[in-house]
Design a protein around this motif. Sequence first.
Motif, PDB file in Angstrom:
ATOM      1  N   GLU A 146       0.828  -1.206   0.000  1.00  0.00           N
ATOM      2  CA  GLU A 146       0.000   0.000   0.000  1.00  0.00           C
ATOM      3  C   GLU A 146       0.865   1.259   0.000  1.00  0.00           C
ATOM      4  OE1 GLU A 146      -3.672   1.962   2.638  1.00  0.00           O
ATOM      5  OE2 GLU A 146      -2.803   0.010   3.164  1.00  0.00           O
ATOM      6  N   SER A 147       1.980   1.208   0.726  1.00  0.00           N
ATOM      7  CA  SER A 147       2.898   2.355   0.738  1.00  0.00           C
ATOM      8  C   SER A 147       3.523   2.559  -0.630  1.00  0.00           C
ATOM      9  CB  SER A 147       3.992   2.132   1.779  1.00  0.00           C
ATOM     10  OG  SER A 147       3.446   2.026   3.060  1.00  0.00           O
TER      11      SER A 147
ATOM     12  N   ALA B  48       1.003   4.183  -2.857  1.00  0.00           N
ATOM     13  CA  ALA B  48       0.885   5.616  -2.571  1.00  0.00           C
ATOM     14  C   ALA B  48       2.076   6.379  -3.135  1.00  0.00           C
ATOM     15  CB  ALA B  48       0.781   5.832  -1.063  1.00  0.00           C
TER      16      ALA B  48
ATOM     17  N   ARG C 255       1.986   9.320  -6.043  1.00  0.00           N
ATOM     18  CA  ARG C 255       2.553  10.656  -5.884  1.00  0.00           C
ATOM     19  C   ARG C 255       3.626  10.927  -6.929  1.00  0.00           C
ATOM     20  NH1 ARG C 255       4.066  12.456   0.069  1.00  0.00           N
ATOM     21  NH2 ARG C 255       4.637  14.244  -1.252  1.00  0.00           N
TER      22      ARG C 255
ATOM     23  N   LYS D  94      -0.053  10.217   2.430  1.00  0.00           N
ATOM     24  CA  LYS D  94      -1.025  10.329   1.345  1.00  0.00           C
ATOM     25  C   LYS D  94      -1.501  11.766   1.180  1.00  0.00           C
ATOM     26  CE  LYS D  94      -2.884   5.621   1.410  1.00  0.00           C
ATOM     27  NZ  LYS D  94      -4.088   4.778   1.624  1.00  0.00           N
TER      28      LYS D  94
END
Length: 467
Positions: free
Chosen positions: A193-194, A197, A201, A409
């Motif tokens: 999940e990181s 993200a 970005r 986030k």
Amino acid sequence: MRSNARLLTLATLTGVCTNAALAFGTIDPFDTSAITPPRPNLSATAEGSYAPCKAIPSGSIYGLLEVVDQALCQNPNTHEVWANARVQAAQVGVAQSAFLPKLDGNLATSRVRKQGENTTLRSASLTLSWLIYDFGARSANLEAARQLLSAATSTLDATVQSVFLAALQSYYNTQAARAAVIAAQESEKSSRESFTAAEARYRIGTGTPADRLQAQTAWSQATLNRIKAEGVARIAYGTLANVMGMNAGQSLQLADIPEITPSADIERDIDALIVEAQQRRPDLKAAEAQLKAAQANVDYTRSAGLPTLALSTGPVWTDSGSITSHSSAIGVTLTLPLFSGFSTSYRVRSAQASAEVAGAQRDNVRLQVALDVWSAYQSLITATQSVKTSADLLASAEQSERVALGRYKAGVGTILDLLNAQSALAAARLQRIQATLDWNVFRAALAKAIGTLDGSLLNSAAGTHTQ
């Protein structure tokens, strides 16, 4: 015809003796079965109507109760010590038999050729012999046999508790390995999940390539940790199956462990625990019995050099073809050992030294009992505190990770802060798992150190989960 008749008679006697020999292992006139310890299982301590040593259907779910019971019933170590205890129980019967008279039969036939004539000589006799007095040798031998049985029984109890603890420890190790796999999967999910993200970005221009690479590295590391955790879990399952007396590749399904709440009154008087352990520990009882057996052997060895008085009587029949005779005799035999090359003296000295060895071993076990109780108690106190602290640590780490992920986030946090928070969360999860494992194991280790490890410990920890 007479020759055939004799052969038939001899065959009949041989058959009778063979049948009698086969029956010797089944009779028990001294009732040694009453002093033989029962087969190891949980029947005496498990709650409810749980049937010990029962076959578990394939695909069943194993709880702690089933795991320990299967280990006690199927582990070769418990089979060995139980067989040794039965050996010593039979030796008590052997020692008791020395007090009874003995009856022996003797049949003989021979062919004599003299001056061209053949003569067949036949004889038969029954001899009743009874050792009347031996200055306590038989009594000392019986006492030694009884003490060795006591030692074997205590050794059986000690082995049962060791296998019990090994099964319990292996069970909780496997459960901890399962939990570690789940924790590694959660960490891998968070790392993915990181990375997602960071990738988002990076694509919109608010993130850097370094952030993306760091997140990808952390994800790969989490995947590697998950793979390692799965390997450790497979080994743990194999070890558990081995303790249970199964092949290492046996498929096992384990029940979930309920959340533990360590008792608030875990602290107790350590001196009282040591005193209780010195009264209960089966290995110390075995050492005490070994010492008493060695002391009885000193008396037996000393009595072996003293006179004995025996009674013997019985009829004798002889048949030389032309002359048949029948006689009987009764007599008393006094045996006076006069000189044995000083062997009796050295045997006594050897027996006395062996008794001193047994005494030193008993003292060593007594000291070890105190150390075992002290170490297990301190470990349990530490584990109890660790369980409480690890719960707080995990809750804090989860909150920190959620905040760090939200900040990243939102564009106000760095990838380094997020990765550090996720690393701390992964460590907190493992510490929580280890603390839970330690508490369960050390609680059982303290019970074993005291000598009270039995099925009652399982009643509050697990139920029956067999489907």
